[in-house]
Design an enzyme around this catalytic site. Structure first.
Site, short mmCIF file in Angstrom:
data_model
loop_
_atom_site.label_atom_id
_atom_site.label_comp_id
_atom_site.label_asym_id
_atom_site.label_seq_id
_atom_site.Cartn_x
_atom_site.Cartn_y
_atom_site.Cartn_z
N ASP A 1 0.81 -1.23 0.00
CA ASP A 1 0.00 0.00 0.00
C ASP A 1 0.83 1.28 0.00
O ASP A 1 0.30 2.36 -0.18
CB ASP A 1 -0.98 0.00 1.20
CG ASP A 1 -0.28 -0.16 2.57
OD1 ASP A 1 -0.90 -0.71 3.49
OD2 ASP A 1 0.89 0.26 2.69
N HIS B 1 6.75 -7.70 -1.39
CA HIS B 1 5.72 -8.14 -2.33
C HIS B 1 5.34 -7.09 -3.36
O HIS B 1 4.30 -7.18 -3.98
CB HIS B 1 4.47 -8.58 -1.55
CG HIS B 1 4.72 -9.73 -0.63
ND1 HIS B 1 3.96 -9.97 0.50
CD2 HIS B 1 5.67 -10.69 -0.64
CE1 HIS B 1 4.43 -11.05 1.12
NE2 HIS B 1 5.47 -11.50 0.46
N PRO C 1 -2.74 -8.08 17.96
CA PRO C 1 -3.83 -8.34 18.92
C PRO C 1 -4.08 -9.84 19.11
O PRO C 1 -4.59 -10.26 20.13
CB PRO C 1 -5.05 -7.68 18.27
CG PRO C 1 -4.61 -6.97 17.08
CD PRO C 1 -3.21 -7.37 16.78
C1 BV8 Z 1 7.47 -17.87 -3.39
C2 BV8 Z 1 0.98 -9.34 -2.94
C3 BV8 Z 1 8.87 -19.37 -4.65
C4 BV8 Z 1 -0.20 -9.53 -3.83
C5 BV8 Z 1 1.11 -11.29 -1.44
C6 BV8 Z 1 6.73 -22.60 1.91
C7 BV8 Z 1 5.78 -23.20 2.72
C8 BV8 Z 1 4.42 -23.09 2.42
C9 BV8 Z 1 3.98 -22.36 1.31
C10 BV8 Z 1 4.93 -21.76 0.53
C11 BV8 Z 1 6.29 -21.87 0.82
N1 BV8 Z 1 6.99 -21.16 -0.12
C12 BV8 Z 1 6.10 -20.64 -1.01
C13 BV8 Z 1 4.84 -20.98 -0.64
C14 BV8 Z 1 3.60 -20.61 -1.32
C15 BV8 Z 1 3.13 -19.22 -0.92
C16 BV8 Z 1 2.68 -19.17 0.51
O1 BV8 Z 1 3.42 -18.72 1.39
N2 BV8 Z 1 1.46 -19.58 0.76
C17 BV8 Z 1 0.92 -19.49 2.11
C18 BV8 Z 1 -0.49 -18.91 2.05
C19 BV8 Z 1 0.98 -20.83 2.76
N3 BV8 Z 1 4.19 -18.24 -1.12
C20 BV8 Z 1 4.44 -17.75 -2.35
O2 BV8 Z 1 3.84 -18.14 -3.34
C21 BV8 Z 1 5.52 -16.69 -2.46
N4 BV8 Z 1 6.42 -17.03 -3.56
O3 BV8 Z 1 7.78 -18.31 -2.31
O4 BV8 Z 1 8.12 -18.18 -4.60
C22 BV8 Z 1 7.87 -20.52 -4.64
C23 BV8 Z 1 6.76 -20.49 -5.48
C24 BV8 Z 1 5.85 -21.57 -5.45
C25 BV8 Z 1 6.05 -22.64 -4.58
C26 BV8 Z 1 7.15 -22.65 -3.72
C27 BV8 Z 1 8.07 -21.59 -3.76
C28 BV8 Z 1 4.90 -15.34 -2.80
C29 BV8 Z 1 4.07 -14.85 -1.63
C30 BV8 Z 1 3.61 -13.40 -1.92
C31 BV8 Z 1 2.13 -13.40 -2.22
N5 BV8 Z 1 1.67 -12.01 -2.39
N6 BV8 Z 1 0.74 -10.01 -1.65
C32 BV8 Z 1 -1.39 -8.75 -3.36
O5 BV8 Z 1 -1.38 -8.26 -2.21
O6 BV8 Z 1 -2.33 -8.59 -4.15
S1 BV8 Z 1 0.91 -11.98 0.09
C33 BV8 Z 1 -0.20 -11.11 1.05
O7 BV8 Z 1 -0.16 -11.79 2.30
C34 BV8 Z 1 0.14 -9.67 1.39
O8 BV8 Z 1 1.38 -9.22 0.94
C35 BV8 Z 1 0.14 -9.70 2.92
O9 BV8 Z 1 0.91 -8.72 3.49
C36 BV8 Z 1 0.71 -11.05 3.12
C37 BV8 Z 1 0.73 -11.66 4.46
O10 BV8 Z 1 -0.52 -11.45 5.06
P1 BV8 Z 1 -0.50 -10.51 6.37
O11 BV8 Z 1 0.16 -9.23 6.02
O12 BV8 Z 1 0.08 -11.28 7.49
O13 BV8 Z 1 -2.02 -10.21 6.57
P2 BV8 Z 1 -3.10 -11.12 7.36
O14 BV8 Z 1 -4.44 -10.55 7.11
O15 BV8 Z 1 -2.83 -12.56 7.07
O16 BV8 Z 1 -2.75 -10.88 8.90
C38 BV8 Z 1 -2.97 -9.60 9.48
C39 BV8 Z 1 -2.45 -9.70 10.90
O17 BV8 Z 1 -2.53 -8.41 11.49
C40 BV8 Z 1 -3.27 -10.66 11.76
O18 BV8 Z 1 -2.39 -11.45 12.53
C41 BV8 Z 1 -4.06 -9.70 12.68
O19 BV8 Z 1 -4.24 -10.26 13.97
C42 BV8 Z 1 -3.13 -8.53 12.77
N7 BV8 Z 1 -3.78 -7.24 13.03
C43 BV8 Z 1 -5.05 -6.85 12.74
N8 BV8 Z 1 -5.23 -5.56 13.15
C44 BV8 Z 1 -4.04 -5.15 13.68
C45 BV8 Z 1 -3.12 -6.21 13.61
N9 BV8 Z 1 -1.85 -6.12 14.06
C46 BV8 Z 1 -1.48 -4.95 14.62
N10 BV8 Z 1 -2.30 -3.87 14.72
C47 BV8 Z 1 -3.58 -3.94 14.27
N11 BV8 Z 1 -4.41 -2.87 14.39
#
Ligand code: BV8
Length: 256
Positions: free
Chosen positions: A106, A121, A217
């Site tokens: 963002d 990202h 949180p």
């Molecule tokens: C890759 C851009 C090589 C696009 C995003 C190893 C193990 C398992 C899976 C994988 C692995 N390696 C690769 C993978 C696959 C995959 C992956 O990780 N999958 C997950 C879901 C299991 N990863 C990939 O594909 C990555 N590429 O590794 O390449 C490869 C390729 C294929 C296979 C193997 C290797 C690329 C990942 C990037 C994806 N793109 N974004 C777009 O945004 O449109 S990811 C997206 O998720 C965002 O960037 C976001 O930032 C990110 C993480 O999410 P969070 O930021 O954590 O957000 P979330 O809502 O989940 O959590 C919010 C948190 O905030 C919560 O905990 C909440 O409690 C807290 N919160 C709420 N309010 C507050 C707060 N905290 C503080 N204050 C508050 N007020």
């Protein structure tokens, strides 16, 4: 149990540390009104991001994927950085070595004044030519026409973000890994710590003998490994930490 009783518990660790890093996720932008990905108002719950944030979806229906990004750009265009973003921007000049690594696209950290930001990202305000690979910033919102095309060669433009299944920029992830394994302390703020390889960065800090402070949180898979966990919102905890730091003089490695 690593639940911090109070911010005072943290101050002794901040005294004299030289290398501090921060990893942020969408939670730090929640108080700016930007939906997180997996929360109640989850952006992805509404738009099933897993189906849209992939190269396959873009190849299949670029217009649909661009409608989703245009909707997110419009949403983000009206949002401002919050106190959490601003504290991190100030800390950049308060500690000898301070690096901000974000999963967010963002651009709110930069808007808050952070200069050195590693965007793991990508950035929703940048577009990349699918033919030439050239990257340009474009803040037009709403976009027209949709999908946008390259002014040089006419090919389709794509969002300059990393989709699921795509590798991160090798330079950026290499730098982020290096910073993480050299950090005396890493703050991990507002991330559910599930997306790889970002989620492994705090573990690199711990493995190299550094400390990890989580601000969220809710508990996450990182919580059991963190040195300290602060249960709370970034926009509330960070200003309180900043206040405690200022009044204690525990900054810039000042000896107490
Ligand atoms: C890759 C851009 C090589 C696009 C995003 C190893 C193990 C398992 C899976 C994988 C692995 N390696 C690769 C993978 C696959 C995959 C992956 O990780 N999958 C997950 C879901 C299991 N990863 C990939 O594909 C990555 N590429 O590794 O390449 C490869 C390729 C294929 C296979 C193997 C290797 C690329 C990942 C990037 C994806 N793109 N974004 C777009 O945004 O449109 S990811 C997206 O998720 C965002 O960037 C976001 O930032 C990110 C993480 O999410 P969070 O930021 O954590 O957000 P979330 O809502 O989940 O959590 C919010 C948190 O905030 C919560 O905990 C909440 O409690 C807290 N919160 C709420 N309010 C507050 C707060 N905290 C503080 N204050 C508050 N007020």
């Amino acid at each position: 149990m690593n639940q911090a009783k109070s911010i005072k518990d943290l101050l002794p660790f901040l005294r004299g540390v030289r290398r501090i890093s921060v990893l942020t996720g969408s939670g730090i932008s929640a108080e700016s009104g930007v939906p997180t990905f997996r929360g109640e108002d989850g952006l992805w719950r509404t738009y099933r991001a897993q189906d849209l944030a992939t190269p396959e979806a873009f190849d299949r229906d670029p217009a649909l994927v661009w409608e989703w990004y245009d909707w997110r750009r419009n949403l983000m265009a009206s949002k401002e950085p919050n106190r959490g973003h601003r504290v991190l921007a100030e800390w950049e000049s308060r500690f000898p070595e301070f690096t901000l690594i974000t999963q967010n696209i963002d651009g709110l950290h930069q808007r808050a004044g952070s200069q050195r930001v590693l965007e793991l990202h990508g950035n929703i305000w940048k577009m990349r030519c699918t033919r030439e690979g050239t990257v340009r910033e474009n803040r037009e919102s709403p976009l027209s026409p949709l999908p946008p095309t390259c002014p040089e060669c006419g090919a389709l433009l794509r969002p300059h973000v990393v989709w699921f299944g795509e590798s991160l920029d090798s330079e950026v992830i290499q730098q982020a890994s290096q910073v993480s394994s050299r950090s005396d302390l890493m703050f991990v703020i507002g991330t559910s710590a599930v997306v790889q390889p970002a989620a492994s960065l705090p573990l690199a800090t711990l493995q190299a003998g550094g400390r990890v402070v989580e601000i969220n949180p809710d508990p996450t898979p990182l919580t059991p490994h963190a040195t300290f966990t602060f249960r709370g919102k970034a926009g509330e905890v960070l200003p309180r930490m900043d206040e405690a730091l200022s009044s204690s003089g525990a900054e810039e490695g000042e000896e107490q």
